[in-house]
Design a protein around this motif. Structure first.
Motif, PDB file in Angstrom:
ATOM      1  N   TRP A   1      36.962  42.701  40.617  1.00  0.00           N
ATOM      2  CA  TRP A   1      35.769  42.477  39.784  1.00  0.00           C
ATOM      3  C   TRP A   1      34.652  43.440  40.167  1.00  0.00           C
ATOM      4  O   TRP A   1      34.023  44.050  39.293  1.00  0.00           O
TER       5      TRP A   1
ATOM      6  N   THR B   1      37.938  39.240  43.668  1.00  0.00           N
ATOM      7  CA  THR B   1      36.542  39.650  43.749  1.00  0.00           C
ATOM      8  C   THR B   1      36.411  41.152  43.918  1.00  0.00           C
ATOM      9  O   THR B   1      35.557  41.792  43.282  1.00  0.00           O
TER      10      THR B   1
ATOM     11  N   HIS C   1      41.396  35.126  46.154  1.00  0.00           N
ATOM     12  CA  HIS C   1      40.004  35.202  45.723  1.00  0.00           C
ATOM     13  C   HIS C   1      39.362  36.502  46.189  1.00  0.00           C
ATOM     14  O   HIS C   1      38.562  37.098  45.453  1.00  0.00           O
TER      15      HIS C   1
ATOM     16  N   HIS D   1      31.147  28.430  33.580  1.00  0.00           N
ATOM     17  CA  HIS D   1      31.110  29.817  34.032  1.00  0.00           C
ATOM     18  C   HIS D   1      31.725  29.899  35.433  1.00  0.00           C
ATOM     19  O   HIS D   1      32.155  28.887  35.987  1.00  0.00           O
ATOM     20  N   THR D   2      31.800  31.088  35.972  1.00  0.00           N
ATOM     21  CA  THR D   2      32.480  31.304  37.249  1.00  0.00           C
ATOM     22  C   THR D   2      31.497  31.768  38.308  1.00  0.00           C
ATOM     23  O   THR D   2      30.772  32.745  38.104  1.00  0.00           O
ATOM     24  N   ASP D   3      31.471  31.049  39.430  1.00  0.00           N
ATOM     25  CA  ASP D   3      30.662  31.422  40.589  1.00  0.00           C
ATOM     26  C   ASP D   3      31.544  32.108  41.624  1.00  0.00           C
ATOM     27  O   ASP D   3      32.558  31.543  42.055  1.00  0.00           O
ATOM     28  N   VAL D   4      31.168  33.312  42.002  1.00  0.00           N
ATOM     29  CA  VAL D   4      31.783  33.978  43.145  1.00  0.00           C
ATOM     30  C   VAL D   4      30.869  33.685  44.329  1.00  0.00           C
ATOM     31  O   VAL D   4      29.768  34.242  44.432  1.00  0.00           O
TER      32      VAL D   4
ATOM     33  N   VAL E   1      36.095  31.613  44.514  1.00  0.00           N
ATOM     34  CA  VAL E   1      35.863  31.906  43.105  1.00  0.00           C
ATOM     35  C   VAL E   1      36.134  30.603  42.361  1.00  0.00           C
ATOM     36  O   VAL E   1      37.266  30.112  42.349  1.00  0.00           O
TER      37      VAL E   1
ATOM     38  N   ARG F   1      35.335  27.852  38.999  1.00  0.00           N
ATOM     39  CA  ARG F   1      34.835  27.488  37.671  1.00  0.00           C
ATOM     40  C   ARG F   1      33.904  26.293  37.841  1.00  0.00           C
ATOM     41  O   ARG F   1      34.261  25.288  38.470  1.00  0.00           O
TER      42      ARG F   1
ATOM     43  N   ARG G   1      23.323  36.919  37.871  1.00  0.00           N
ATOM     44  CA  ARG G   1      23.041  36.094  36.698  1.00  0.00           C
ATOM     45  C   ARG G   1      21.720  36.544  36.085  1.00  0.00           C
ATOM     46  O   ARG G   1      20.687  36.565  36.747  1.00  0.00           O
TER      47      ARG G   1
ATOM     48  N   GLN H   1      30.278  35.468  34.890  1.00  0.00           N
ATOM     49  CA  GLN H   1      30.678  35.453  36.299  1.00  0.00           C
ATOM     50  C   GLN H   1      29.603  36.162  37.101  1.00  0.00           C
ATOM     51  O   GLN H   1      29.170  37.260  36.732  1.00  0.00           O
ATOM     52  N   HIS H   2      29.174  35.535  38.208  1.00  0.00           N
ATOM     53  CA  HIS H   2      28.093  36.119  38.987  1.00  0.00           C
ATOM     54  C   HIS H   2      28.120  35.588  40.421  1.00  0.00           C
ATOM     55  O   HIS H   2      28.832  34.639  40.739  1.00  0.00           O
TER      56      HIS H   2
END
Length: 202
Positions: A22, A19, A15, A120-123, A110, A112, A31, A40-41
């Motif tokens: 990214w 990250t 992860h 969506h994807t949360d970091v 990271v 879903r 976001r 992704q945010h």
């Protein structure tokens, strides 16, 4: 902050590398439009930890349908640590600079998303807040069904399907961190070199 994290296992290492890649490839980590633009945010979790017995505070989140740490999305141009401070005030009524809020996150995931905002994807950066469990709270009743403190023993026997999927791994890292700093007076046993009181955001 991501670069300085020391992963506890292969998944957190993956992860972290994901990250960092990214962050190198995007110029927007915030976001912009609810619930998923961009898809992704960044998110800041805040895990209140009782410095005496290691209990943690979790919230029964309405949208996710899970027991989660308090927290939320990082606002545009907001520092993630300021997000942590803002969210713990908005969601629990706590003033972070009256407690010990970590300067840097202890953990990174990271994920879903599931529930009403799925897809969506949360970091997520997991910050630790040293907070006695007798502290008075004013939870956001619109976001949570309820809030409660969980002892380490209760968490070990709880139904893991009702929690953030990475929570057991976070607890392992938190315990490792507490053990590493066991000779340091509380609340440093929880926060160690990460402690700092942050000024009020905004």
């Amino acid at each position: 902050m991501v670069w300085q994290l020391q992963p506890i296992d292969e998944l957190e290492d993956a992860h972290r590398r994901q990250t960092l890649q990214w962050l190198r490839c995007t110029d927007d980590v915030f976001r912009r439009i609810k619930p998923a633009v961009p898809p992704q945010h960044l998110v800041s979790y805040v895990v209140p930890v009782d410095p005496v017995d290691g209990s943690i505070l979790l919230v029964d989140h309405v949208n996710a349908g899970l027991w989660l740490p308090p927290g939320g999305h990082v606002e545009v141009d907001e520092h993630p640590a300021q997000t942590a401070q803002r969210e713990v005030h908005e969601e629990l009524g706590l003033i972070a600079d009256q407690h010990e809020l970590a300067e840097r996150p202890l953990f990174l995931t990271v994920t879903r998303t599931v529930g009403m905002d799925a897809g969506h994807t949360d970091v997520s950066l997991w910050f630790v807040l040293s907070c006695p469990r007798e502290q008075a709270l004013t939870p956001d009743q619109g976001e949570f069904h309820r809030v409660r403190w969980w002892t380490p023993a209760e968490l070990r026997t709880a139904d893991t399907s009702r929690f953030d999927p990475h929570l057991p791994r976070f607890l392992g890292k938190l315990e490792q961190h507490r053990t590493t700093h066991a000779t340091t007076p509380e609340p440093d046993a929880v926060l160690g070199s990460h402690r700092q009181k942050w000024p009020t955001a905004g």
